[in-house]
Design an enzyme around this catalytic site. Structure first.
Site, PDB file in Angstrom:
ATOM      1  N   SER A  80      34.805  98.359  11.219  1.00 20.83           N
ATOM      2  CA  SER A  80      33.799  97.648  10.438  1.00 20.83           C
ATOM      3  C   SER A  80      34.209  97.423   8.990  1.00 20.83           C
ATOM      4  CB  SER A  80      32.472  98.402  10.489  1.00 20.83           C
ATOM      5  OG  SER A  80      32.642  99.710  10.005  1.00 20.83           O
ATOM      6  N   HIS A 100      31.105  95.271  16.463  1.00 17.05           N
ATOM      7  CA  HIS A 100      31.595  94.148  15.644  1.00 17.05           C
ATOM      8  C   HIS A 100      32.502  93.234  16.467  1.00 17.05           C
ATOM      9  CE1 HIS A 100      30.018  95.167  11.652  1.00 17.05           C
ATOM     10  NE2 HIS A 100      30.179  96.432  12.014  1.00 17.05           N
ATOM     11  N   LYS A 157      23.822  92.518  15.912  1.00 21.14           N
ATOM     12  CA  LYS A 157      24.802  91.746  15.133  1.00 21.14           C
ATOM     13  C   LYS A 157      24.915  90.335  15.726  1.00 21.14           C
ATOM     14  CE  LYS A 157      27.219  95.631  13.073  1.00 21.14           C
ATOM     15  NZ  LYS A 157      26.286  96.731  13.387  1.00 21.14           N
TER      16      LYS A 157
END
Lengths: 87, 415
Positions: B190, B218, B249
């Site tokens: 990240s 991610h 996300k």
């Protein structure tokens, strides 16, 4: 610097510094509070000390404070080794 | 009095220390939906100003997509607002099971279990599955939620240098005496934005009879040719044993997470993972919207392709302008400034120039590794990125960092 301190310092540099890491680590460098060794990584250091010196460091003594510099680690190893009962 | 003055004073002093260290976090207040352009009030009390957003995890630009909003509304009407229950009492709807099946298919695993967040998934998974005779061997840059999850588990722990396969192999060999070895890594890291060497990790794990755990928060939705994640990008689909990821996300960005992987492991989490057992179900509105997000992603790779193009463009623009950019291929693009104060000043000045980014420094990243983390979205137009670059160049000139590498920046500003 004695042999014990040198061996610990070599291990810390080899185990914890990345190749491009230009931080200087000496006898008094704060390892835990300085962000070089974290609590998980401390486990491998403890195992190295135990194997190399043929000792068992009690968890209660393997504190972040005791592991915070090469000098304090060497002092801990000496204390534990001095208590070792010959078999 | 239950809140005595010395205790109050202790917390006041603690907050002062955080301020004095320059680590005090102030929320930036958005006046509108999440998007690539947002109106932000900062500091609190100031008039909101329009800025280009380069710090959201809104990788596919789906947080406010009309189809996602419509699906959320339909889910609200059809299945209600809240479940008022944990999953195993009366909090499981057909939608929850459908989303778990869809995620299993999408991620190429055997089974999936939803959690209120990926933070909860990571907090629960290790404690549920591994005990004192097992060892968790983690990359040193894994996300804080994994660190917390490992702390909650009774398993032994060890670490290897970031993405250092030689060091990992040493650790796997050293722990051959343990009942189970688990290699623990992020898929995309990240803070650095680099991809884990999952192909090599899986090969080592197979050699040393170890499990592989990946947090792909991610990556899910956009890394890999079809957006399956890091395991797709590295050619190891079906060979990762445990995967956690988030709906918070790229997959709509609301909240919710999951553990996905080998069926016995996932089912054991269903029986024993405490954040699953003791917190409410993911709300139906989020589940319905997430199903629509998966439809959107599986219908077309256009958004992840656009994100890839935007990422290449943004990286190229920054490098050509003379910034020290961490190499990588993910839409997390860190601009290295090394000095914490410089990173904070840089982010503040960029905000003044109409670009919304955040400076990161110790303890979020290692000491002397302060940076601005930028995150590209499929929603960015070329014009947004070019405008953002103008601001970066103006601020870069002001601070005199253009064309400088690590050594020169550290010499000038300190580490």
């Amino acid at each position: 610097m004695d042999d014990l301190e040198r061996a610990i310092l070599d291990y810390v540099r080899r185990e914890y510094l990345e190749e491009d890491d230009d931080r200087q680590v000496g006898l008094e460098t704060p390892l835990i509070t300085g962000g070089i060794v974290d609590s998980f990584s401390m486990v491998s250091l403890k195992r190295f000390l135990e194997r190399k010196n043929d000792i068992e460091i009690p968890d209660a003594e393997a504190t972040p404070a005791a592991f915070d510099s090469v000098r304090s680690i060497a002092a801990l190893v000496r204390r534990v080794a001095a208590r070792r009962v010959p078999v | 009095m239950a809140y005595p003055e010395p205790l109050k004073e202790r917390f006041r002093r603690g907050l002062e220390e955080i301020r004095a260290a320059g680590l005090y976090k102030q929320e930036r207040i958005l006046h509108g939906p999440q998007d690539v352009r947002v109106e932000v009030e900062f500091p609190a009390g100031e008039l909101p100003r329009p800025v280009i957003n380069l710090c959201a995890n809104n990788y596919l630009g789906l947080s406010s997509h009309p189809r996602v909003l419509a699906a959320a509304r339909a889910g609200l009407e059809a299945r209600g607002y809240g479940m008022s229950s944990v999953r195993f009492i009366c909090g499981t709807q057909d939608l929850h099971r459908r989303l778990e099946e869809r995620l299993t298919g999408f991620l190429g695993t055997e089974d999936t279990l939803l959690f209120p967040s990926c933070m909860d998934a990571n907090a629960g998974v290790f404690e549920a599955l591994f005990g004192e005779q097992d060892v968790l061997i983690a990359d040193r840059l894994v996300h804080a939620s994994i660190v917390d999850g490992m702390r909650l588990a009774k398993a032994q722990t060890d670490t290897y240098k970031h993405s250092d396969m030689g060091h990992l192999e040493e650790k796997l060999a050293e722990h051959l005496d343990k009942r189970a070895r688990v290699v623990v890594t992020d898929g995309v890291f990240s803070m650095d934005g680099d991809l884990a060497k999952l192909d090599e990790i899986v090969a080592l794990a197979e050699k040393y009879d170890a499990l592989v755990f990946v947090d792909d928060s991610h990556a899910t939705g956009f890394i890999g040719a079809r957006g399956r994640g890091t395991h797709e990008a590295k050619g190891v689909l079906g060979r990762v044993d445990l995967l956690t990821t988030t709906l918070g996300k790229a997959l709509g960005g609301a909240s919710g997470g999951c553990v996905s992987g080998r069926s016995e492991l996932v089912e054991t989490c269903r029986q024993r993972a405490r954040p699953y057992l003791f917190s409410n179900s993911v709300p139906p509105v989020i589940v319905a919207a997430a199903l629509e997000v998966l439809d959107l992603i599986e219908e077309s790779t256009a958004r992840r392709d656009r994100l890839e193009e935007n990422t290449r463009l943004w990286r190229r623009l920054l490098v050509e302008a003379g910034f020290d950019v961490k190499p990588g291929e993910s839409p997390i693009v860190p601009i290295m400034l090394y000095n914490a104060r410089l990173a904070q000043d840089f982010a503040r000045d960029l905000f003044e120039e109409g670009v919304f980014v955040v400076g990161f420094f110790f303890p979020v990243v290692p000491k002397g590794q302060a940076r601005i983390r930028t995150q590209v979205s499929a929603g960015h137009e070329r014009a947004h990125l070019e405008r953002a670059l103008e601001a970066f160049v103006a601020v870069g000139r002001r601070h005199g960092v253009l064309g400088l590498g690590k050594r020169e920046i550290v010499e000038r500003f300190g580490a």
